[in-house]
Enzyme design. Structure first.
Site, PDB file in Angstrom:
ATOM      1  N   LYS A 140       0.865  -1.174   0.000  1.00  0.00           N
ATOM      2  CA  LYS A 140       0.000   0.000   0.000  1.00  0.00           C
ATOM      3  C   LYS A 140       0.903   1.225   0.000  1.00  0.00           C
ATOM      4  O   LYS A 140       1.729   1.395   0.902  1.00  0.00           O
ATOM      5  CB  LYS A 140      -0.895  -0.012   1.237  1.00  0.00           C
ATOM      6  CG  LYS A 140      -1.739   1.241   1.371  1.00  0.00           C
ATOM      7  CD  LYS A 140      -2.763   1.107   2.470  1.00  0.00           C
ATOM      8  CE  LYS A 140      -3.543   2.391   2.633  1.00  0.00           C
ATOM      9  NZ  LYS A 140      -4.516   2.314   3.711  1.00  0.00           N
ATOM     10  N   LYS A 160      -2.245  -1.512  -3.830  1.00  0.00           N
ATOM     11  CA  LYS A 160      -3.092  -0.322  -3.744  1.00  0.00           C
ATOM     12  C   LYS A 160      -2.249   0.933  -3.811  1.00  0.00           C
ATOM     13  O   LYS A 160      -1.253   0.989  -3.086  1.00  0.00           O
ATOM     14  CB  LYS A 160      -3.848  -0.381  -2.417  1.00  0.00           C
ATOM     15  CG  LYS A 160      -4.689   0.804  -2.115  1.00  0.00           C
ATOM     16  CD  LYS A 160      -5.292   0.661  -0.761  1.00  0.00           C
ATOM     17  CE  LYS A 160      -6.040   1.937  -0.468  1.00  0.00           C
ATOM     18  NZ  LYS A 160      -6.483   1.991   0.886  1.00  0.00           N
TER      19      LYS A 160
HETATM   20  C1  PBG Z   1      -7.412   3.263   5.757  1.00  0.00           C
HETATM   21  C2  PBG Z   1      -7.677   3.201   4.307  1.00  0.00           C
HETATM   22  C3  PBG Z   1      -7.481   4.207   3.336  1.00  0.00           C
HETATM   23  C4  PBG Z   1      -7.989   3.671   2.139  1.00  0.00           C
HETATM   24  C5  PBG Z   1      -8.444   2.402   2.423  1.00  0.00           C
HETATM   25  N1  PBG Z   1      -8.220   2.118   3.758  1.00  0.00           N
HETATM   26  C6  PBG Z   1      -6.990   5.567   3.464  1.00  0.00           C
HETATM   27  C7  PBG Z   1      -5.592   5.840   3.774  1.00  0.00           C
HETATM   28  O1  PBG Z   1      -4.758   4.938   3.938  1.00  0.00           O
HETATM   29  O2  PBG Z   1      -5.304   7.017   3.906  1.00  0.00           O
HETATM   30  C8  PBG Z   1      -8.052   4.395   0.819  1.00  0.00           C
HETATM   31  C9  PBG Z   1      -9.094   3.912  -0.124  1.00  0.00           C
HETATM   32  C10 PBG Z   1      -9.401   4.800  -1.261  1.00  0.00           C
HETATM   33  O3  PBG Z   1      -8.763   5.853  -1.494  1.00  0.00           O
HETATM   34  O4  PBG Z   1     -10.335   4.467  -1.982  1.00  0.00           O
HETATM   35  N2  PBG Z   1      -6.120   3.116   6.145  1.00  0.00           N
END
Ligand code: PBG
Length: 326
Positions: A195, A248
């Site tokens: 991520k 992601k």
């Molecule tokens: C929580 C989380 C996030 C997303 C999914 N889970 C936000 C982040 O990490 O700031 C982002 C999902 C999206 O942008 O569609 N940690």
């Protein structure tokens, strides 16, 4: 053999032959629809930067899920917006927490939808970071204890799968251990393994009300410049017991999806995130693109790169479009 014997256009002559040699297809059963659940009754707050997406109270969430299920969506990913937040995000582990309550009700009314719950602290902490803060830093080892507790509480509520999105070290191992100890050996973990610290999450943070109140997430989410490091993260998660590997965001990271698919035997999920969705919506609204064709092409490219599962806010409209075409 080359031109003139070889003519690539022979197999593009009409849609029949094009379909016969088609390599990649999107199946509704590959798509996961993310949903935001909040407290209260009959609430359907539009998320301005994500047209067509809402913060839904449980009653409206259930109707939405019934509709999604009816058009063929088989899996959802749940995010909670709790009534209150605190320093250490303890409400995330409350058995009467918003997501836990939502899961129980979903399972009672739409038992055949696969319910995935996001596991993270950022929606529950007052400071908006994904873990417990000590000396102005996110403390890894205390945070993973909390994430494991949250996972068990979510599994108890009846979730089919947990998806930790925090990017702490060692959390998959810890979550697996605690799930097993609580006799949830059969609850799989879909790990947000690679991520990236991405600006494509902007609209989501409005939707889930979880922007960090100080600093950023670069001390735990990955540097967008790094792909070898992404593979290390993936390998560690496999060793720790992840069942599905997630990458992601998706679109700017198709190379990572491709490499993970090539180098592992794991099921791969890709998260087509909020910013990717909103850009398409904005251009579509202006009629600068043919929105539905662009959506189809985007999802196809994510599949082609190697994703088995696509988590996307386009899931509903894609399912509707596919239904209308059949
Ligand atoms: C929580 C989380 C996030 C997303 C999914 N889970 C936000 C982040 O990490 O700031 C982002 C999902 C999206 O942008 O569609 N940690």
């Amino acid at each position: 053999m080359s031109f003139p014997q070889t003519r690539m256009r022979r197999l593009r002559k009409n849609s029949i032959i094009r379909n016969l040699v088609n390599e990649t297809k999107i199946d509704i059963s590959d798509l996961v629809m993310p949903l935001f659940v909040c407290t209260g009754k009959n609430i359907k707050n539009p998320i301005p930067s994500m047209p067509g997406n809402y913060q839904l109270s449980i009653d409206n969430l259930i109707s939405e899920i019934q509709e999604l299920h009816h058009i063929g969506i088989q899996a959802i990913l749940l995010f909670g917006i709790p009534e209150y937040k605190d320093e250490d995000g303890s409400v995330a582990c409350d058995e009467n927490g918003i997501v836990q309550r939502a899961i129980k009700e979903i399972k009672a009314s739409v038992p055949n939808i696969w319910v995935i719950a996001d596991i993270c602290n950022c929606e529950y902490t007052s400071h908006g970071h994904c873990g417990i803060i000590e000396n102005n830093e996110v403390e890894n080892d205390k945070t993973i204890e909390q994430l494991a507790k949250q996972s068990v509480s979510i599994a108890k509520a009846g979730a089919d799968m947990v998806a930790p999105s925090d990017m702490m070290d060692g959390r998959i191992q810890k979550i697996r251990k605690e799930l097993d100890a609580a006799e949830f050996q059969n609850v799989p973990i879909m790990s947000y393994s690679a991520k990236f610290a991405s600006s494509f999450y902007g609209p989501f943070r409005d939707a889930a009300e979880c922007s960090p109140q100080f600093g950023d997430r670069k001390t735990y989410q990955m540097n967008p410049a790094n792909s070898r490091e992404a593979l290390r993260e993936v390998m560690l998660d496999i060793e720790e017991g992840a069942d599905i590997i997630m990458i992601k965001p998706a679109l700017s990271y198709l190379d990572i999806i491709y490499k993970v698919k090539e180098q592992t035997n794991m099921p791969v999920a890709a998260y087509n995130v909020s910013g990717e969705f909103s850009m398409v919506k904005a251009a579509g609204e202006k009629e600068w693109i043919n929105e539905m064709n662009v959506i189809h092409e985007i999802l196809l490219s994510i599949k082609r790169a190697g994703a088995d599962i696509i988590i996307t806010y386009h899931a509903k409209e894609m399912a509707q479009a596919m239904q209308n075409n059949t």
